[in-house]
Design a protein around this motif. Structure first.
Motif, PDB file in Angstrom:
ATOM      1  N   GLY A   1       0.778  -1.238   0.000  1.00 28.45           N
ATOM      2  CA  GLY A   1       0.000   0.000   0.000  1.00 28.45           C
ATOM      3  C   GLY A   1       0.801   1.275   0.000  1.00 28.45           C
ATOM      4  O   GLY A   1       0.236   2.366   0.038  1.00 28.45           O
ATOM      5  N   SER A   2       2.138   1.197  -0.062  1.00 24.53           N
ATOM      6  CA  SER A   2       2.942   2.407   0.065  1.00 24.53           C
ATOM      7  C   SER A   2       2.677   3.401  -1.054  1.00 24.53           C
ATOM      8  O   SER A   2       2.698   4.617  -0.831  1.00 24.53           O
ATOM      9  N   THR A   3       2.412   2.908  -2.258  1.00 24.36           N
ATOM     10  CA  THR A   3       2.168   3.819  -3.377  1.00 24.36           C
ATOM     11  C   THR A   3       0.765   4.396  -3.325  1.00 24.36           C
ATOM     12  O   THR A   3       0.566   5.612  -3.443  1.00 24.36           O
ATOM     13  N   VAL A   4      -0.234   3.550  -3.114  1.00 26.20           N
ATOM     14  CA  VAL A   4      -1.624   4.004  -3.115  1.00 26.20           C
ATOM     15  C   VAL A   4      -1.903   4.959  -1.968  1.00 26.20           C
ATOM     16  O   VAL A   4      -2.569   5.984  -2.135  1.00 26.20           O
ATOM     17  N   LYS A   5      -1.389   4.648  -0.785  1.00 25.40           N
ATOM     18  CA  LYS A   5      -1.729   5.415   0.408  1.00 25.40           C
ATOM     19  C   LYS A   5      -1.140   6.816   0.414  1.00 25.40           C
ATOM     20  O   LYS A   5      -1.601   7.678   1.161  1.00 25.40           O
TER      21      LYS A   5
ATOM     22  N   LYS B   1      11.894   4.478  -5.086  1.00 28.60           N
ATOM     23  CA  LYS B   1      12.423   3.161  -4.722  1.00 28.60           C
ATOM     24  C   LYS B   1      11.332   2.098  -4.819  1.00 28.60           C
ATOM     25  O   LYS B   1      11.619   0.936  -5.107  1.00 28.60           O
ATOM     26  N   SER B   2      10.095   2.481  -4.565  1.00 30.53           N
ATOM     27  CA  SER B   2       8.968   1.560  -4.706  1.00 30.53           C
ATOM     28  C   SER B   2       8.562   1.535  -6.180  1.00 30.53           C
ATOM     29  O   SER B   2       8.192   2.567  -6.739  1.00 30.53           O
ATOM     30  N   ARG B   3       8.640   0.384  -6.809  1.00 22.78           N
ATOM     31  CA  ARG B   3       8.394   0.300  -8.242  1.00 22.78           C
ATOM     32  C   ARG B   3       7.032  -0.301  -8.552  1.00 22.78           C
ATOM     33  O   ARG B   3       6.621  -1.303  -7.960  1.00 22.78           O
ATOM     34  N   ILE B   4       6.320   0.353  -9.442  1.00 16.48           N
ATOM     35  CA  ILE B   4       5.080  -0.165 -10.003  1.00 16.48           C
ATOM     36  C   ILE B   4       5.207  -0.044 -11.514  1.00 16.48           C
ATOM     37  O   ILE B   4       6.109   0.624 -12.032  1.00 16.48           O
ATOM     38  N   ASP B   5       4.313  -0.693 -12.237  1.00 14.19           N
ATOM     39  CA  ASP B   5       4.403  -0.668 -13.698  1.00 14.19           C
ATOM     40  C   ASP B   5       4.364   0.755 -14.249  1.00 14.19           C
ATOM     41  O   ASP B   5       5.066   1.075 -15.210  1.00 14.19           O
ATOM     42  N   SER B   6       3.536   1.602 -13.652  1.00 12.70           N
ATOM     43  CA  SER B   6       3.428   2.985 -14.133  1.00 12.70           C
ATOM     44  C   SER B   6       4.763   3.709 -14.053  1.00 12.70           C
ATOM     45  O   SER B   6       5.140   4.465 -14.961  1.00 12.70           O
ATOM     46  N   PHE B   7       5.496   3.496 -12.965  1.00  5.18           N
ATOM     47  CA  PHE B   7       6.797   4.145 -12.815  1.00  5.18           C
ATOM     48  C   PHE B   7       7.800   3.603 -13.828  1.00  5.18           C
ATOM     49  O   PHE B   7       8.619   4.350 -14.369  1.00  5.18           O
TER      50      PHE B   7
ATOM     51  N   ARG C   1      20.171   9.209 -11.942  1.00  2.43           N
ATOM     52  CA  ARG C   1      19.034   8.723 -11.186  1.00  2.43           C
ATOM     53  C   ARG C   1      19.293   8.946  -9.710  1.00  2.43           C
ATOM     54  O   ARG C   1      20.318   8.513  -9.177  1.00  2.43           O
ATOM     55  N   ILE C   2      18.361   9.599  -9.032  1.00  3.50           N
ATOM     56  CA  ILE C   2      18.434   9.743  -7.579  1.00  3.50           C
ATOM     57  C   ILE C   2      17.254   8.966  -7.017  1.00  3.50           C
ATOM     58  O   ILE C   2      16.096   9.326  -7.236  1.00  3.50           O
ATOM     59  N   CYS C   3      17.537   7.867  -6.328  1.00  3.97           N
ATOM     60  CA  CYS C   3      16.483   6.985  -5.825  1.00  3.97           C
ATOM     61  C   CYS C   3      16.025   7.441  -4.445  1.00  3.97           C
ATOM     62  O   CYS C   3      16.843   7.590  -3.530  1.00  3.97           O
ATOM     63  N   VAL C   4      14.726   7.659  -4.318  1.00 12.09           N
ATOM     64  CA  VAL C   4      14.165   8.181  -3.069  1.00 12.09           C
ATOM     65  C   VAL C   4      12.934   7.372  -2.678  1.00 12.09           C
ATOM     66  O   VAL C   4      12.315   6.711  -3.506  1.00 12.09           O
ATOM     67  N   GLY C   5      12.563   7.452  -1.404  1.00 12.87           N
ATOM     68  CA  GLY C   5      11.374   6.773  -0.911  1.00 12.87           C
ATOM     69  C   GLY C   5      10.107   7.359  -1.491  1.00 12.87           C
ATOM     70  O   GLY C   5      10.082   8.508  -1.947  1.00 12.87           O
ATOM     71  N   ILE C   6       9.039   6.594  -1.443  1.00 17.04           N
ATOM     72  CA  ILE C   6       7.781   7.019  -2.043  1.00 17.04           C
ATOM     73  C   ILE C   6       7.020   8.010  -1.169  1.00 17.04           C
ATOM     74  O   ILE C   6       6.249   8.834  -1.663  1.00 17.04           O
ATOM     75  N   SER C   7       7.229   7.968   0.138  1.00 14.86           N
ATOM     76  CA  SER C   7       6.530   8.909   1.017  1.00 14.86           C
ATOM     77  C   SER C   7       7.232  10.261   1.005  1.00 14.86           C
ATOM     78  O   SER C   7       8.427  10.359   0.678  1.00 14.86           O
ATOM     79  N   SER C   8       6.506  11.300   1.375  1.00 20.34           N
ATOM     80  CA  SER C   8       7.077  12.641   1.401  1.00 20.34           C
ATOM     81  C   SER C   8       8.276  12.717   2.349  1.00 20.34           C
ATOM     82  O   SER C   8       9.320  13.294   2.017  1.00 20.34           O
ATOM     83  N   GLU C   9       8.133  12.101   3.521  1.00 24.13           N
ATOM     84  CA  GLU C   9       9.213  12.149   4.508  1.00 24.13           C
ATOM     85  C   GLU C   9      10.445  11.408   4.012  1.00 24.13           C
ATOM     86  O   GLU C   9      11.576  11.897   4.129  1.00 24.13           O
ATOM     87  N   ASP C  10      10.238  10.218   3.454  1.00 25.14           N
ATOM     88  CA  ASP C  10      11.370   9.425   2.976  1.00 25.14           C
ATOM     89  C   ASP C  10      12.053  10.082   1.782  1.00 25.14           C
ATOM     90  O   ASP C  10      13.287  10.072   1.671  1.00 25.14           O
TER      91      ASP C  10
ATOM     92  N   ALA D   1      10.348  13.911 -11.939  1.00 21.98           N
ATOM     93  CA  ALA D   1      10.056  13.057 -10.787  1.00 21.98           C
ATOM     94  C   ALA D   1       8.952  12.072 -11.120  1.00 21.98           C
ATOM     95  O   ALA D   1       8.013  12.396 -11.862  1.00 21.98           O
ATOM     96  N   ASP D   2       9.035  10.873 -10.525  1.00 25.47           N
ATOM     97  CA  ASP D   2       8.031   9.840 -10.766  1.00 25.47           C
ATOM     98  C   ASP D   2       6.627  10.301 -10.429  1.00 25.47           C
ATOM     99  O   ASP D   2       5.665   9.881 -11.073  1.00 25.47           O
ATOM    100  N   ASN D   3       6.475  11.144  -9.402  1.00 19.36           N
ATOM    101  CA  ASN D   3       5.156  11.704  -9.104  1.00 19.36           C
ATOM    102  C   ASN D   3       5.306  13.020  -8.354  1.00 19.36           C
ATOM    103  O   ASN D   3       6.425  13.453  -8.033  1.00 19.36           O
ATOM    104  N   ASP D   4       4.176  13.654  -8.088  1.00 26.80           N
ATOM    105  CA  ASP D   4       4.192  14.977  -7.467  1.00 26.80           C
ATOM    106  C   ASP D   4       4.644  14.943  -6.007  1.00 26.80           C
ATOM    107  O   ASP D   4       5.250  15.898  -5.520  1.00 26.80           O
ATOM    108  N   ILE D   5       4.325  13.862  -5.293  1.00 28.49           N
ATOM    109  CA  ILE D   5       4.742  13.743  -3.901  1.00 28.49           C
ATOM    110  C   ILE D   5       6.264  13.786  -3.813  1.00 28.49           C
ATOM    111  O   ILE D   5       6.853  14.508  -2.987  1.00 28.49           O
ATOM    112  N   ILE D   6       6.922  13.015  -4.665  1.00 28.94           N
ATOM    113  CA  ILE D   6       8.389  12.995  -4.702  1.00 28.94           C
ATOM    114  C   ILE D   6       8.929  14.351  -5.133  1.00 28.94           C
ATOM    115  O   ILE D   6       9.887  14.871  -4.538  1.00 28.94           O
TER     116      ILE D   6
END
Length: 352
Positions: free
Chosen positions: A69-73, A192-198, A222-231, A252-257
């Motif tokens: 759930g790390s990506t969805v949540k 760092k959390s990989r899904i097909d979309s990424f 490539r700078i690999c970072v956690g999926i959550s804002s804090e990470d 960036a993979d998404n807006d949160i990152i």
């Protein structure tokens, strides 16, 4: 342990009635409160009770699949898709039930539960992989006499309708946008959390660099970072503290990152966008909350919802079954994206 609506209400400081209204897609709560309630429901795995729900002919179910759930949540993406589903379902005369499917739970029980008293399923497949499809078939989903539509992911394992975003094309246009602003190269803020979309977005980054003539011998930063804002903030800050020297532009993979990395860059003395330009992906509410507002790729989230409901309704009328290797004419509907310009990206100046 089962989580109740009352417990969610107490945690968020809202009434149990507000939780009920939000979970049942009814008016009476603000958009912000609704998203907050749905986000907490996903986080704790709350499934609304449906014992008194109308007959199956009147119901479809929106299933939020979680594998960790790390990506969805981390985003409200799923709730905006839900708004599109509900608007079309209402027009077709259907109620939308919401359930959560935990990849680490009992598959037999969960499949029986999500297929009960419904005419069809729309599955948020953000975190689904082919191995999950295979497992679902092994545990009986393929034998269910109801249709399924996947949204935000696709599979080639079975014939099933899917509604997806043009991830590759969106990322390609984001990177080309930065390269056309004369940036010598564009780096990649990679989850760092990989899904097909990424993975598709990463392919779009590489395609744009090739198109622009950047040598294949020039490695992508490539700078690999956690999926959550804090990470993401922590990982970006650590990369900089360890001596990392950023390029003048990043996708960036998404807006949160993207938003978290903007904060990290600024905390280490970099100016955005004067020193580093950044483009995100999704066009979530955070884009207008970060300083400077984030240029991003807009995903048509509500349209994904309405399109998936249109497909499901047609399959219900056709009498289609859940998963089949014999169906002909299944659809993979790809919805285009477009760039939304704000203030986080500017043209490159060599004197920087």
């Amino acid at each position: 342990m089962t989580v109740t609506a009352k417990e969610i209400a107490e945690k968020l400081g809202v009434s149990p009635a507000a939780v009920s209204l939000a979970m049942n897609g009814k008016p009476g709560v603000s958009v912000a409160t609704r998203e907050k309630i749905l986000a907490e429901a996903v986080r704790v795995g709350y499934a609304k009770q449906t014992e008194s729900a109308p007959t199956s002919a009147q119901n479809i179910r929106y299933v939020i699949f979680l594998d960790g759930g790390s990506t969805v949540k981390e985003t409200s993406f799923y709730s905006i898709v839900l708004q599109g589903i509900e608007s079309k379902a209402k027009a077709y005369g259907y109620n939308v039930l919401i359930s959560y499917f935990d990849a680490n739970g009992n598959w037999d029980e969960q499949i029986a539960s999500i297929c009960k008293d419904v005419a069809g399923l729309i599955v948020l497949a953000t975190e689904i992989e082919d191995r999950h499809i295979r497992k679902a078939i092994e545990h009986g989903l393929g034998k269910q006499p109801i249709p399924v539509v996947l949204v935000d992911n696709a599979t080639s394992m079975v014939d099933v309708d899917c509604v997806v975003t043009d991830n590759l094309g969106g990322a390609y246009h984001a990177v080309m946008y930065l390269l056309n602003k004369n940036h010598p190269d564009v780096g990649y803020l990679r989850s760092k959390s990989r899904i097909d979309s990424f993975d598709e977005r990463e392919s779009g980054v590489m395609k744009a660099r090739r198109k622009f003539g950047i040598s294949e011998h020039t490695p992508l930063q490539r700078i690999c970072v956690g999926i959550s804002s804090e990470d993401a903030f922590y990982d970006m800050a650590k990369w900089l503290d360890d001596g990392g020297k950023p390029l003048s532009a990043f996708f960036a993979d998404n807006d949160i990152i993207a938003a978290a990395c903007i904060r990290a860059f600024k905390s280490r003395g970099y100016r955005i966008p004067e020193d580093v330009s950044i483009v995100g992906f999704d066009d979530m509410p955070v884009c207008t909350m970060v300083d400077p507002p984030l240029t991003t790729i807009r995903v048509m989230k509500s349209l994904m919802g309405t399109t998936s409901m249109d497909l499901l309704y047609q399959r219900i009328q056709d009498g289609a079954h859940a998963l089949s290797d014999e169906r002909i004419g299944v659809l993979r509907t790809t919805i285009s994206t477009h760039l939304v310009e704000r203030e986080s990206a500017v043209s490159y100046h060599s004197e920087k």
